[in-house]
Design a protein around this motif. Structure first.
Motif, PDB file in Angstrom:
ATOM      1  N   SER A 182      33.480  74.362  -4.330  1.00 29.58           N
ATOM      2  CA  SER A 182      34.623  74.507  -3.411  1.00 29.58           C
ATOM      3  C   SER A 182      35.529  73.283  -3.468  1.00 29.58           C
ATOM      4  O   SER A 182      36.686  73.332  -3.051  1.00 29.58           O
ATOM      5  N   GLY A 183      35.006  72.169  -3.998  1.00 29.56           N
ATOM      6  CA  GLY A 183      35.830  70.969  -4.163  1.00 29.56           C
ATOM      7  C   GLY A 183      37.019  71.202  -5.065  1.00 29.56           C
ATOM      8  O   GLY A 183      38.048  70.505  -4.971  1.00 29.56           O
ATOM      9  N   LEU A 184      36.910  72.202  -5.945  1.00 29.03           N
ATOM     10  CA  LEU A 184      38.032  72.507  -6.857  1.00 29.03           C
ATOM     11  C   LEU A 184      39.241  73.029  -6.090  1.00 29.03           C
ATOM     12  O   LEU A 184      40.367  72.940  -6.566  1.00 29.03           O
ATOM     13  N   LEU A 196      35.931  81.114  -8.703  1.00 30.62           N
ATOM     14  CA  LEU A 196      34.948  80.169  -8.145  1.00 30.62           C
ATOM     15  C   LEU A 196      33.568  80.813  -8.067  1.00 30.62           C
ATOM     16  O   LEU A 196      32.551  80.196  -8.398  1.00 30.62           O
ATOM     17  N   LEU A 197      33.549  82.078  -7.627  1.00 28.48           N
ATOM     18  CA  LEU A 197      32.290  82.810  -7.471  1.00 28.48           C
ATOM     19  C   LEU A 197      31.599  82.983  -8.821  1.00 28.48           C
ATOM     20  O   LEU A 197      30.393  82.794  -8.954  1.00 28.48           O
ATOM     21  N   GLY A 410      27.217  88.241  -1.919  1.00 23.39           N
ATOM     22  CA  GLY A 410      27.384  88.962  -0.657  1.00 23.39           C
ATOM     23  C   GLY A 410      28.148  88.173   0.395  1.00 23.39           C
ATOM     24  O   GLY A 410      28.980  88.731   1.109  1.00 23.39           O
ATOM     25  N   PHE A 411      27.888  86.867   0.517  1.00 18.51           N
ATOM     26  CA  PHE A 411      28.505  86.077   1.588  1.00 18.51           C
ATOM     27  C   PHE A 411      29.761  85.321   1.157  1.00 18.51           C
ATOM     28  O   PHE A 411      30.753  85.282   1.886  1.00 18.51           O
ATOM     29  N   GLN A 412      29.694  84.680  -0.009  1.00 19.34           N
ATOM     30  CA  GLN A 412      30.838  83.921  -0.565  1.00 19.34           C
ATOM     31  C   GLN A 412      31.395  82.868   0.389  1.00 19.34           C
ATOM     32  O   GLN A 412      32.497  82.381   0.201  1.00 19.34           O
ATOM     33  N   ASP A 413      30.642  82.518   1.451  1.00 18.84           N
ATOM     34  CA  ASP A 413      31.178  81.588   2.440  1.00 18.84           C
ATOM     35  C   ASP A 413      30.078  80.607   2.827  1.00 18.84           C
ATOM     36  O   ASP A 413      29.032  81.011   3.333  1.00 18.84           O
ATOM     37  N   THR A 414      30.340  79.295   2.624  1.00 18.45           N
ATOM     38  CA  THR A 414      29.279  78.314   2.889  1.00 18.45           C
ATOM     39  C   THR A 414      28.924  78.224   4.371  1.00 18.45           C
ATOM     40  O   THR A 414      27.790  77.914   4.708  1.00 18.45           O
ATOM     41  N   THR A 415      29.877  78.499   5.264  1.00 14.37           N
ATOM     42  CA  THR A 415      29.558  78.389   6.702  1.00 14.37           C
ATOM     43  C   THR A 415      28.525  79.429   7.103  1.00 14.37           C
ATOM     44  O   THR A 415      27.564  79.134   7.811  1.00 14.37           O
ATOM     45  N   LEU A 416      28.699  80.670   6.624  1.00 15.27           N
ATOM     46  CA  LEU A 416      27.748  81.740   6.951  1.00 15.27           C
ATOM     47  C   LEU A 416      26.376  81.444   6.348  1.00 15.27           C
ATOM     48  O   LEU A 416      25.349  81.587   7.006  1.00 15.27           O
ATOM     49  N   ILE A 417      26.366  81.006   5.066  1.00 18.91           N
ATOM     50  CA  ILE A 417      25.079  80.701   4.429  1.00 18.91           C
ATOM     51  C   ILE A 417      24.461  79.488   5.135  1.00 18.91           C
ATOM     52  O   ILE A 417      23.255  79.431   5.343  1.00 18.91           O
ATOM     53  N   GLY A 418      25.315  78.541   5.550  1.00 21.88           N
ATOM     54  CA  GLY A 418      24.844  77.344   6.264  1.00 21.88           C
ATOM     55  C   GLY A 418      24.142  77.712   7.558  1.00 21.88           C
ATOM     56  O   GLY A 418      23.122  77.121   7.924  1.00 21.88           O
ATOM     57  N   ASN A 419      24.666  78.711   8.280  1.00 24.02           N
ATOM     58  CA  ASN A 419      24.024  79.166   9.522  1.00 24.02           C
ATOM     59  C   ASN A 419      22.625  79.687   9.236  1.00 24.02           C
ATOM     60  O   ASN A 419      21.661  79.387   9.941  1.00 24.02           O
TER      61      ASN A 419
END
Length: 576
Positions: A182-184, A196-197, A410-419
């Motif tokens: 995601s830094g890119l 990115l995915l 499925g999630f593609q989102d670090t916040t959701l996976i982080g939870n």
């Protein structure tokens, strides 16, 4: 009986130069395997903490409070609980929830499988622990041994802990790799989310394909990356602290935690789900113990990893106190421009390495599960001649890869996976604290008061974090529950089936005398050669054999009954 020195991770080693140099080498390797996950947390901790309603509070005092929380959490849980206390509760060099359970089963009759024998206790590794003498059994021990339901509940708790670690093994690679690529998006807006995915999935496939080379080879490849990463974040943290806001040093005082909660209230409590990401990967320190030694993991954490992390979080907080709008990409924004690209490359590599800790831990846990009759038989490849704990399990590796790719896509989102990830880690810590309290009573033979103090102190801290993490169940937090539920069902059914089968064989075994007496009346022909018959029973002839004799007219002159039995110790010395 003295534990034999032939096992690699021999308990309580004498400190000699040879030993110290070996431990330093293992400490170096452990950086590449154990600490990748813990050391990449600065990439997403502040971002995850200040997401949601806490954005309304991002002033200097709250940012100082958030840093103070991170500092004390890092000090109390990884440093105090894991490094100083838990690493002493190894099972002949093995760690993790199952190692604690295995220790408990040997010091008290908690095991549900009735296949213990007196001969098991003659093994030097069996009575491993601070005291070998037999002590008077305590009322608590007798109470637990008498009630089968309580022992079953204990097994379920252990399986929950183990399943959550396996859930971690699925979630860690997904969040580490996604957060690094995601830094890119910070620099060039050219890469679309799909690209990115695709990049993240490619990296993940590569990571799992590397596993068959074994821990020591992977560690030698990964350790330099983690060392460069830790030195880099330490330097940036120091620079940011001095350049932006040296007053952040004051936030080391726990007084700022009180200020944080009085300013933010309920929003601050919910934001703890983000703060706890600073200690994710801690349980890997204990679970990966079999791949290294306790001393090597202690040296690496106390003298290198811990100071680097504290200074990095301090620097990031100092930067944020002057740039509260940079929360979304706080780590990448806090890097001075001239060194952005080199740090970005190292961050990406370190994140890939970050997944290694939990993948390695998953292999260890599955092997321990299998030894205690809780997991289907899988192929275990030993990848090191010197350290018996370094293993690779092909089937588990590919199952983890498929699940990780599914989560990432499925999630593609670090916040959701982080939870999801934060919740899984906290559950493992909660279970570990409970088992450790039992070990303090039954294995270390300390008073119940000491165990209760340990339990209450750490459960209070972990309970606060767990309650905040449970609030995130609808936003992705349900994933570890589903994953661990599936693994738990598999483990429990397998254990139940193994138990039933063993009990059936035990109650229906036949005597050799009766069989030999039957011989002439059945007209059995003996043919030359050796016949091998597999049996779960250490003594006696299994019932299946009488069925075999009465239905087949001939068998070999020499019959050997082969019994392969797992004793609840990680290894047996060659002499025994």
């Amino acid at each position: 009986m003295e534990p034999d020195a032939a096992t690699s991770t021999s308990p309580r080693p004498q400190l000699s130069w040879v030993n110290l140099s070996r431990n330093l080498l293992l400490a170096y390797q452990s950086l590449g395997v154990v600490y990748g996950d813990l050391s990449t947390s600065p990439l997403y901790v502040y971002t995850s903490t200040f997401v949601g309603k806490l954005q309304n509070h991002n002033n200097e005092e709250v940012i100082f409070g958030a840093f103070s929380l991170i500092f004390w959490t890092l000090t109390l849980i990884p440093l105090l609980k894991y490094v100083f206390i838990l690493l002493s509760a190894d099972d002949n060099g093995e760690g993790g929830t199952f190692a604690l359970y295995s220790l408990l089963c040997r010091h008290a009759k908690f095991s549900l499988l009735p296949n213990q024998q007196a001969a098991d206790e003659e093994l030097s590794a069996y009575k491993y622990g601070p005291s070998s003498q037999v002590v008077a059994s305590s009322p608590l021990k007798r109470f637990l041994e008498k009630h089968k339901r309580l022992r079953t509940a204990l097994l379920v708790v252990v399986l929950l802990g183990a399943s959550m670690v396996i859930g971690d093994g699925v979630l860690t690679p997904a969040i580490s790799v996604l957060s690094s690529v995601s830094g890119l998006q910070v620099t060039e807006e050219k890469l679309t989310d799909d690209e990115l995915l695709l990049l993240a999935c490619g990296i993940l496939v590569g990571l799992f394909a590397l596993q068959h080379f074994g821990t020591h080879r992977v560690a030698f490849l990964f350790a330099p990356i983690v060392i460069i990463w830790l030195v880099s974040i330490f330097s940036i943290g120091l620079y940011n602290t001095i350049y932006w806001n040296p007053a952040i040093i004051r936030a080391l005082s726990p007084h700022y935690i009180i200020k944080f909660f009085s300013a933010t209230g309920k929003d601050g409590w919910i934001s703890l789900g983000g703060i706890l990401l600073s200690i994710t990967g801690t349980e890997a320190m204990f679970a990966d113990l079999g791949h290294f030694t306790a001393l090597s993991i202690r040296i690496a954490f106390a003298f290198f990893v811990y100071p680097c992390l504290v200074v990095q979080y301090m620097g990031q907080a100092a930067f944020l106190s002057k740039h509260p709008n940079s929360i979304r990409y706080s780590f990448y924004d806090s890097i001075p421009d001239p060194v952005f690209w080199p740090i970005f490359v190292v961050a990406t590599l370190a994140s890939i390495v970050g997944s290694q800790a939990v993948i390695t831990a998953t292999f260890s846990i599955i092997k321990q599960c299998h030894a205690l009759g809780c997991f289907p038989r899988v192929k275990v490849v030993h990848t090191s001649k010197h350290i018996f704990g370094q293993i690779y399990i092909p089937e588990i590796n590919w199952i983890l890869m498929i699940l990780t790719l599914a989560i990432t896509i499925g999630f593609q989102d670090t916040t959701l996976i982080g939870n999801a990830y934060g919740l899984a880690c906290m559950m493992v810590m909660f279970v570990t604290t409970f088992l450790m309290a039992l070990v303090i009573i039954f294995v270390w033979q300390k008073s119940v008061v000491v165990a209760a103090l340990f339990l209450v102190f750490f459960w209070f801290i972990e309970g606060v974090y767990l309650s905040a993490a449970l609030m995130k169940v609808p936003q992705g937090g349900w994933v570890p529950f589903v994953l661990s539920f599936i693994f738990m069902i598999v483990m429990y059914i397998w254990h139940y089936g193994t138990r039933k089968k063993y009990n059936y064989d035990l109650h229906n075994k036949v005597s050799l005398k009766w069989l030999l007496g039957l011989g002439p009346s059945l007209g059995i022909v003996r043919v030359p050669g050796i016949g091998l018959i597999y049996s779960e029973l250490a003594t006696g002839v299994p019932a299946i054999f009488s069925h075999f004799v009465t239905n087949l007219p001939a068998f070999h002159k020499v019959l050997v009954f082969v019994c392969v039995k797992s004793v609840p110790v990680p290894s047996v010395s060659p002499e025994e």
